[in-house]
Enzyme design. Structure first.
Site, PDB file in Angstrom:
ATOM      1  N   ARG A   1     -15.997  22.295  16.822  1.00  0.00           N
ATOM      2  CA  ARG A   1     -14.822  23.158  16.975  1.00  0.00           C
ATOM      3  C   ARG A   1     -14.023  22.814  18.234  1.00  0.00           C
ATOM      4  O   ARG A   1     -12.822  23.063  18.297  1.00  0.00           O
ATOM      5  CB  ARG A   1     -15.250  24.618  16.969  1.00  0.00           C
ATOM      6  CG  ARG A   1     -16.119  25.039  18.135  1.00  0.00           C
ATOM      7  CD  ARG A   1     -16.867  26.330  17.873  1.00  0.00           C
ATOM      8  NE  ARG A   1     -17.893  26.137  16.854  1.00  0.00           N
ATOM      9  CZ  ARG A   1     -18.678  27.109  16.390  1.00  0.00           C
ATOM     10  NH1 ARG A   1     -18.521  28.346  16.839  1.00  0.00           N
ATOM     11  NH2 ARG A   1     -19.589  26.872  15.478  1.00  0.00           N
TER      12      ARG A   1
ATOM     13  N   ASP B   1     -24.167  22.391  20.942  1.00  0.00           N
ATOM     14  CA  ASP B   1     -24.266  21.994  19.535  1.00  0.00           C
ATOM     15  C   ASP B   1     -23.137  22.589  18.701  1.00  0.00           C
ATOM     16  O   ASP B   1     -23.052  22.330  17.499  1.00  0.00           O
ATOM     17  CB  ASP B   1     -25.632  22.415  18.969  1.00  0.00           C
ATOM     18  CG  ASP B   1     -25.970  21.702  17.677  1.00  0.00           C
ATOM     19  OD1 ASP B   1     -25.360  20.639  17.405  1.00  0.00           O
ATOM     20  OD2 ASP B   1     -26.835  22.194  16.923  1.00  0.00           O
TER      21      ASP B   1
ATOM     22  N   GLU C   1     -20.048  21.683  19.039  1.00  0.00           N
ATOM     23  CA  GLU C   1     -19.078  20.738  19.608  1.00  0.00           C
ATOM     24  C   GLU C   1     -17.913  20.442  18.678  1.00  0.00           C
ATOM     25  O   GLU C   1     -16.819  20.087  19.120  1.00  0.00           O
ATOM     26  CB  GLU C   1     -19.770  19.430  20.010  1.00  0.00           C
ATOM     27  CG  GLU C   1     -19.971  18.407  18.897  1.00  0.00           C
ATOM     28  CD  GLU C   1     -20.845  18.884  17.732  1.00  0.00           C
ATOM     29  OE1 GLU C   1     -20.646  18.364  16.615  1.00  0.00           O
ATOM     30  OE2 GLU C   1     -21.708  19.748  17.941  1.00  0.00           O
TER      31      GLU C   1
ATOM     32  N   ASP D   1     -22.099  14.032  10.131  1.00  0.00           N
ATOM     33  CA  ASP D   1     -21.275  14.970  10.875  1.00  0.00           C
ATOM     34  C   ASP D   1     -19.835  14.487  11.051  1.00  0.00           C
ATOM     35  O   ASP D   1     -19.032  15.176  11.658  1.00  0.00           O
ATOM     36  CB  ASP D   1     -21.904  15.283  12.231  1.00  0.00           C
ATOM     37  CG  ASP D   1     -21.667  16.720  12.659  1.00  0.00           C
ATOM     38  OD1 ASP D   1     -21.407  17.568  11.781  1.00  0.00           O
ATOM     39  OD2 ASP D   1     -21.736  17.009  13.867  1.00  0.00           O
TER      40      ASP D   1
ATOM     41  N   LYS E   1     -30.830  19.231  19.072  1.00  0.00           N
ATOM     42  CA  LYS E   1     -31.358  19.615  17.774  1.00  0.00           C
ATOM     43  C   LYS E   1     -32.825  19.208  17.658  1.00  0.00           C
ATOM     44  O   LYS E   1     -33.305  18.322  18.377  1.00  0.00           O
ATOM     45  CB  LYS E   1     -30.571  18.911  16.660  1.00  0.00           C
ATOM     46  CG  LYS E   1     -29.128  19.343  16.499  1.00  0.00           C
ATOM     47  CD  LYS E   1     -28.470  18.567  15.366  1.00  0.00           C
ATOM     48  CE  LYS E   1     -27.015  18.918  15.200  1.00  0.00           C
ATOM     49  NZ  LYS E   1     -26.827  20.263  14.639  1.00  0.00           N
TER      50      LYS E   1
ATOM     51  N   ASP F   1     -24.542  13.610  15.795  1.00  0.00           N
ATOM     52  CA  ASP F   1     -24.642  14.830  16.591  1.00  0.00           C
ATOM     53  C   ASP F   1     -26.094  15.079  16.979  1.00  0.00           C
ATOM     54  O   ASP F   1     -26.904  15.515  16.161  1.00  0.00           O
ATOM     55  CB  ASP F   1     -24.099  16.025  15.797  1.00  0.00           C
ATOM     56  CG  ASP F   1     -24.128  17.305  16.615  1.00  0.00           C
ATOM     57  OD1 ASP F   1     -24.251  17.219  17.855  1.00  0.00           O
ATOM     58  OD2 ASP F   1     -24.014  18.392  16.012  1.00  0.00           O
TER      59      ASP F   1
ATOM     60  N   LYS G   1     -12.924  16.392  11.355  1.00  0.00           N
ATOM     61  CA  LYS G   1     -13.962  16.280  12.393  1.00  0.00           C
ATOM     62  C   LYS G   1     -14.672  14.941  12.249  1.00  0.00           C
ATOM     63  O   LYS G   1     -15.271  14.656  11.212  1.00  0.00           O
ATOM     64  CB  LYS G   1     -14.957  17.437  12.250  1.00  0.00           C
ATOM     65  CG  LYS G   1     -16.162  17.343  13.192  1.00  0.00           C
ATOM     66  CD  LYS G   1     -17.164  18.461  12.900  1.00  0.00           C
ATOM     67  CE  LYS G   1     -18.482  18.237  13.635  1.00  0.00           C
ATOM     68  NZ  LYS G   1     -19.494  19.259  13.278  1.00  0.00           N
TER      69      LYS G   1
END
Length: 448
Positions: free
Chosen positions: A302, A298, A300, A239, A228, A221, A216
């Site tokens: 996956r 949030d 995202e 992230d 967030k 993010d 990933k």
């Protein structure tokens, strides 16, 4: 005080001072200073002229001693050159620990010189260099702020990484993602000023077993439109920790020359906010053809992993694994030091856990509990990207990803944190490597 060119560092088990060959005067000095091998205690030993001749470092009770305790010593020592002595355990492991404990991230400020380890002839110098380089590479990438490591900069780094190791490299960038059927990677990253992309690295003999790594690569993010909190964004430069650790793992595989056909896939995006951000309630079509309702922007990571995993799965690899800083639920369940992982193959899972324990890189296997798959149901799409009810968030995230893997002979998913909120042996505060040594050890055992 002057210090000899290479200073001995004696690792001392608690109440085992007599066993390391000190002189009578040195033992008296240690006793006078209350040193008996207590865990974490550092003591300089003077010579007859008052100069430092050696250091003692307490490792605590032998039964509780961490194989990486030398890393804790490295974080406490002044600058200079050292050699390990005393209760080192495996010398290669101790050397790796020392060097990882001496890690500094000094891109933005001048750091004081740190301790340098001079390897003994008994240590496997190549293995030490391989594993320290892999971990340091991952840490450096994760520690770098998103302002200096957005999708463009990460792309440039990975391209150079591939060239240095003789790996083939290609990239699919921007609207080409739509043309080549990676719609979810595009949707997540399209709001950023820097285009989303899929980076693809290949190495090894085509006749060897196929091993594919997916990482990933969300360089920052915000949470998207489900934004967030300010506190929640403070560490979101990390992230892309899955991509960073996958690159570290790839380095070990290539450096060791493991007889595998390696492929590395990194979906790289910034989850930003703009007028063209993907929205809660949107329906995205995936590479696999499944439609995905967006329950939360949030969640995202996956989405981009799903498109990359679907591509990887098309080649039916011997083993397919992904790494991602995916869920807070995994941290709630297991804390920051123990990554959750999921596996479809019991033998691979057991070997990876065992390799992690041997290399001080612990993991905890979690269940792909099929009854929870129903929490991902959608009334208007094939699947929702978030589980209903808020329970078992790490499990439902893994079950989401599993929908996109069906041909790989074995699949493993690592839900890592990639951050050390508190210092521990060989892991200073900040970005950290996780699962690299565990997976490398298992791959080396299986294919080496």
């Amino acid at each position: 005080m002057s210090v000899p060119a290479v200073t001995p560092l004696y690792l001392v088990d608690e109440r085992a001072l007599e066993g390391i060959g000190l002189s009578a005067s040195q033992r008296r000095w240690a006793e006078a200073n209350g040193f008996s091998g207590q865990r974490g205690k550092l003591l300089a030993l003077p010579d007859e002229e008052g100069a430092v001749s050696a250091y003692l470092f307490g490792t605590g009770a032998e039964a509780d001693r961490s194989p990486f305790i030398a890393g804790l010593a490295a974080s406490a020592l002044p600058a200079g050159e050292y050699r390990l002595a005393g209760a080192t355990g495996d010398v290669t492991t101790a050397a790796i620990a020392f060097r990882l404990g001496a890690y500094r991230f000094d891109r933005y400020r001048k750091s004081k010189p740190g301790p340098v380890l001079v390897l003994s002839g008994e240590a496997d110098a190549d293995e030490v260099e391989r594993q320290v380089t892999a971990a340091s590479l991952a840490r450096d990438l994760i520690n770098t702020p998103a302002g200096d490591l957005g999708p463009d900069a990460l792309h440039a780094f990975v391209e150079a990484f591939a060239a240095e190791r003789g790996m083939a490299f290609s990239a699919i960038v921007g609207d080409a993602l739509l043309e080549q059927n990676f719609p979810m990677i595009h949707a997540v990253g399209r709001a950023s000023a820097q285009a989303p992309r899929l980076l693809d690295l290949r190495w090894g003999d085509e006749t060897h077993p196929k091993v594919t790594l997916v990482g990933k690569g969300v360089t920052f993010d915000t949470g998207g439109l489900d934004i967030k909190s300010a506190a929640g964004m403070l560490t979101m430069k990390k992230d892309m920790g899955g991509a960073a650790n996958v690159l570290g793992l790839a380095h070990t595989i290539v450096s060791a020359g493991l007889p595998v056909r390696l492929r590395v896939l990194l979906p790289v995006v910034e989850n930003a906010i703009a007028g063209n951000s993907f929205r809660p309630g949107d329906i995205l079509r995936s590479r696999l053809g499944l439609t995905v309702e967006i329950g939360n922007t949030d969640a995202e990571g996956r989405l981009i992993l799903a498109d990359a995993l679907a591509l990887a799965d098309e080649e039916e690899p011997e083993v397919l694994l992904d790494m991602a800083t995916l869920t807070g639920a995994a941290r709630v369940a297991l804390g920051p030091e123990l990554p959750a992982f999921y596996a479809t193959d019991d033998a691979w899972a057991a070997e990876t856990v065992a390799a992690g324990l041997a290399a001080e890189d612990p993991l905890w296997r979690m269940p792909l509990y099929a009854p929870y798959d129903g929490q991902l149901a959608s009334k208007i799409a094939d699947i929702n990207n978030t589980g209903a009810g808020g329970f078992a968030g790490s499990v439902t995230a893994a079950l989401f990803l599993r929908r996109f893997v069906s041909r790989a002979k074995a699949w493993m998913h690592f839900d890592i944190f990639a951050w050390a909120p508190e210092a521990r042996p060989a892991r200073p505060v900040g970005a950290t490597d996780q699962a690299i040594r565990a997976v490398y050890g298992a791959l080396k055992q299986r294919f080496g």
